[in-house]
Design an enzyme around this catalytic site. Structure first.
Site, PDB file in Angstrom:
ATOM      1  N   GLU A  46       0.804  -1.216   0.000  1.00 22.56           N
ATOM      2  CA  GLU A  46       0.000   0.000   0.000  1.00 22.56           C
ATOM      3  C   GLU A  46       0.841   1.272   0.000  1.00 22.56           C
ATOM      4  OE1 GLU A  46      -0.204  -2.518   2.156  1.00 22.56           O
ATOM      5  OE2 GLU A  46      -2.085  -3.521   1.623  1.00 22.56           O
ATOM      6  N   ASP A  90     -13.752  -9.898  10.427  1.00 19.65           N
ATOM      7  CA  ASP A  90     -12.290  -9.782  10.355  1.00 19.65           C
ATOM      8  C   ASP A  90     -11.701  -9.196  11.643  1.00 19.65           C
ATOM      9  OD1 ASP A  90     -11.634 -11.015   8.014  1.00 19.65           O
ATOM     10  OD2 ASP A  90     -11.477  -9.196   6.815  1.00 19.65           O
TER      11      ASP A  90
HETATM   12  C1  LIG Z   1      -1.560  -4.673   4.918  1.00 22.40           C
HETATM   13  C2  LIG Z   1      -2.647  -5.541   4.399  1.00 22.40           C
HETATM   14  N1  LIG Z   1      -3.103  -5.339   3.150  1.00 22.40           N
HETATM   15  C3  LIG Z   1      -4.105  -6.084   2.667  1.00 22.40           C
HETATM   16  C4  LIG Z   1      -4.669  -7.069   3.437  1.00 22.40           C
HETATM   17  C5  LIG Z   1      -5.839  -7.869   2.906  1.00 22.40           C
HETATM   18  N2  LIG Z   1      -5.438  -9.249   2.600  1.00 22.40           N
HETATM   19  C6  LIG Z   1      -5.717 -10.276   3.449  1.00 22.40           C
HETATM   20  S1  LIG Z   1      -5.120 -11.735   2.912  1.00 22.40           S
HETATM   21  C7  LIG Z   1      -4.485 -11.035   1.507  1.00 22.40           C
HETATM   22  C8  LIG Z   1      -3.773 -11.886   0.508  1.00 22.40           C
HETATM   23  C9  LIG Z   1      -2.662 -12.645   1.120  1.00 22.40           C
HETATM   24  O1  LIG Z   1      -2.056 -13.503   0.201  1.00 22.40           O
HETATM   25  P1  LIG Z   1      -0.900 -14.458   0.714  1.00 22.40           P
HETATM   26  O2  LIG Z   1       0.081 -13.669   1.498  1.00 22.40           O
HETATM   27  O3  LIG Z   1      -0.365 -15.190  -0.455  1.00 22.40           O
HETATM   28  O4  LIG Z   1      -1.639 -15.408   1.737  1.00 22.40           O
HETATM   29  P2  LIG Z   1      -2.279 -16.863   1.529  1.00 22.40           P
HETATM   30  O5  LIG Z   1      -2.223 -17.196   0.082  1.00 22.40           O
HETATM   31  O6  LIG Z   1      -1.447 -17.761   2.344  1.00 22.40           O
HETATM   32  O7  LIG Z   1      -3.681 -16.776   2.040  1.00 22.40           O
HETATM   33  C10 LIG Z   1      -4.761  -9.657   1.491  1.00 22.40           C
HETATM   34  C11 LIG Z   1      -4.365  -8.752   0.402  1.00 22.40           C
HETATM   35  C12 LIG Z   1      -4.178  -7.239   4.743  1.00 22.40           C
HETATM   36  N3  LIG Z   1      -4.685  -8.168   5.585  1.00 22.40           N
HETATM   37  N4  LIG Z   1      -3.157  -6.494   5.190  1.00 22.40           N
END
Ligand SMILES: Cc1ncc(C[n+]2csc(CCOP(=O)(O)OP(=O)(O)O)c2C)c(N)n1
Ligand SMILES: [Mg+2]
Lengths: 325, 277
Positions: A64, A123
């Site tokens: 971000e 959440d």
């Molecule tokens: C700073 C932040 N930005 C956005 C999010 C929203 N978010 C939650 S999970 C996710 C995707 C995560 O992907 P990954 O790290 O590959 O996790 P996994 O595939 O293991 O679920 C996002 C963008 C967040 N929790 N924190």
């Protein structure tokens, strides 16, 4: 205006949907509009824009702070970026980039901050940003808008586009009653909207608390308390004239927001009134606590931000006041 | 535990992930399921922890930097004895001590509150640094998502850990190849990961994150590495174990409905029958 019908009969649409819809229309009209996301395009509702204008949709990944900088760079070269993510991750995570790279040079960047407030629901606290109005309001030159329904959100996106400079659009995840779906609806940046005239007290509300406040006012009316309800969709610049006039008329003020009682709409109203028209103000919002997991409607009830909770708080405050005086 | 026992326990973890998410009506199955073997191995083999004394001073620390996959962590903690397995069904309910994202103030065994991606690794680095400062021999483990490592803060933490030779730190990247908006390769590719971590002075190990032999060997190797932090790049399948969730981007962050729940539980039962015979 006449008070809208039964709250349960109004269609419910999240304000983030209005954001996504308006972006497609604007994108058609102006090819300088670009939309940025940080791996939350599905949630911020920019998918339709991405589909219509794939070359003008930029997914920055989960980064971000970088997205805020990229938006500033794009704006400096004549683009009009709408950067989208959750309120927590832009007003929070990227705060300093927003302040120094976007607001300080007065870049023409629009921030679509979805999933604001406690109505994020399950959440939980890490995702429930109850501080963003405060954080954004304090930045010089930043416009802060918190639409009350999807129709107003669409209008706010257009107003943000027409304004030259940084704008923070505070949007919600939860589907909320649509109260502005009518011919004569108009949105004016910086102008509050009187939804119900009254003489006993003023309720200044913003976001999803507006419709709830209207219903709270109905309950109060049944008991002979005549409340004025005003929608403050633009928290900065706030409508000083209207706030002052209403307070001068009723002599008692309540503010209602899905945000901390510290630093948000309540503080903005107190600031105006303490200088222009000292009036007793009760701030209704999230007390100085973090949120928690739970279904959104259950949380709004638990934290006293539904019509019932607002009604109860106003009643209690009035009762306490008359006990003292 | 031997490998068949670990496999059985992993299956129990997967079932509880599905059950608790179904009960919550919201949450993140994909990344919880992909890391099920890793959660199980950490809590049953690797981490020096005591469920009766979750705050034990010299315990190993675990930071779930990808906090949205809390259901997998909670299930492992419950089976390890930190709290009753039945309580998993309160996940994300109003008033539950099992919040949507890990809350160290509410849940026994959780060492750090997380949920905002990119922040957990820095905290783990701080924990590892404290151990070095105090001459203590506890170890610190952090699990990141492969999408999460797009966050710049991850690399600030990695640079610091490499520079300070934090050989008591193990980073696990759950390389399930997906994030919310698609394959990590299509959204904003973090590959090649091993070379990136190497450049930050990490010892790197690449494994199949569903294979206990490889998992065990990797953690053992990490213990033997001196003067460097280790990263374990665990190749996994998002949604592993549930047929319709596997490698399916749409199963990142939603709960199964009743019909989907039945199918998911059947898939897991079937896998169990194969293991138990
Ligand atoms: C700073 C932040 N930005 C956005 C999010 C929203 N978010 C939650 S999970 C996710 C995707 C995560 O992907 P990954 O790290 O590959 O996790 P996994 O595939 O293991 O679920 C996002 C963008 C967040 N929790 N924190
Ligand atoms: Mg992933």
């Amino acid at each position: 205006m006449a008070v809208i019908g039964n709250i349960n009969e109004l269609p419910r649409i999240a304000t983030r949907e209005g954001y996504g819809k308006a972006l497609v229309e604007l994108g058609r009209q102006d090819k300088n509009i670009v939309v940025l996301d940080a791996d939350l395009a599905a949630a911020t509702k920019t998918g339709a824009f991405q589909k219509a204008f794939p070359d003008r949709h930029i997914n920055c990944g989960i980064a971000e702070a970088n997205m805020a900088g990229i938006a500033a760079g794009l704006a400096s070269c004549g683009k009009i970026p709408f950067m989208s993510t959750f309120a927590m991750f832009v007003a929070g995570r990227a705060y300093e980039q927003v302040r120094n790279s976007i607001a300080y040079p007065h870049m023409n960047v629009k921030i679509g901050a979805t999933h604001a407030g406690i109505s994020v629901g399950e959440d939980g606290a890490t995702h429930q940003c109850n501080e963003d109005i405060a954080l954004m309001r304090i930045i010089p030159g930043m416009v802060v808008i918190n639409p009350c329904d999807a129709v107003e959100a669409e209008a706010a996106v257009r107003a943000a586009y027409e304004y030259d400079g940084p704008v923070y659009l505070r949007l919600g995840r939860l589907a909320v009653p649509v109260m502005n779906d009518r011919e004569d609806y108009r949105f004016e940046l910086g102008r509050g909207v009187i939804l119900r005239e009254g003489k006993d007290l003023s309720i200044f509300a913003t976001g999803l608390c507006v419709v709830e406040s209207l219903y709270a006012a109905e309950r109060l009316a049944e008991e002979g308390i005549d409340a004025e309800v005003i929608n403050i969709h633009t928290i900065k610049p706030i409508d000083e004239e209207l706030v002052t006039a209403s307070a001068a008329k009723t002599g008692r003020v309540f503010t209602v927001e899905e945000h901390s009682v510290i630093g948000g709409l309540g503080a903005a109203v107190c600031g105006v009134l303490s200088e222009n028209c000292p009036t007793r103000v009760t701030r209704i919002g999230i007390e100085d606590v973090f949120g928690e997991s739970g279904p959104a409607l259950e949380l709004l009830h638990k934290y006293g931000l539904d019509a019932e909770g607002i009604y109860q708080k106003i009643k209690t405050a009035i009762a306490q006041q008359s006990a003292v005086s | 535990m031997n490998i068949p026992e670990l496999q059985k326990m992993t299956l129990n973890v997967r079932k509880e992930i599905i059950k608790s998410l179904h009960s919550a009506g919201a949450g993140h199955p994909g990344g919880s399921l992909s890391a099920a073997e890793l959660f199980t191995y950490l809590y049953f083999e690797e981490l020096h922890v005591d469920p009766k004394n979750p705050q034990m001073e010299d315990r190993d620390r675990f930071v779930l930097s990808k906090g949205h996959t809390a259901p997998g962590l909670y299930a492992a903690l419950a089976f390890r004895g930190f709290f009753p397995v039945e309580d998993l069904m309160t996940l994300r309910h109003t008033g539950s001590y099992l919040q949507g994202h890990p809350d160290m103030k509410q849940t026994p065994g959780v060492d750090m509150s997380t949920g905002s991606l990119g922040q957990g690794l820095s905290v783990a680095v701080g924990m590892a640094l404290a151990a070095k400062m105090d001459g203590r021999d506890y170890r610190v483990y952090a699990m990141c998502g492969d999408g999460e490592i797009q966050e710049g803060q991850i690399w600030e933490a990695a640079m610091f850990a490499g520079f300070h030779k934090l050989d008591n730190l193990v980073v696990i990247v759950d390389n399930n190849q997906l994030q919310i908006d698609g394959y990590i390769e299509d959204v904003c590719s973090p590959y090649p990961m091993d070379e990136k971590f190497k450049a930050f002075h990490f010892h790197t190990i690449s494994i199949d994150g569903h294979n206990f032999e490889e998992i065990a060997a990797a953690f053992a190797e990490a213990r033997s590495v001196k003067g460097k932090p280790t990263v374990i790049l665990a190749r996994t399948v998002k949604g592993q174990g549930v047929s319709f969730m596997e490698d399916e981007v749409s199963w990142h962050g939603k709960a199964p409905n009743d019909a989907e729940f039945e199918i998911a539980m059947k898939d897991l039962e079937k896998a169990g029958e194969a293991l138990w015979q």
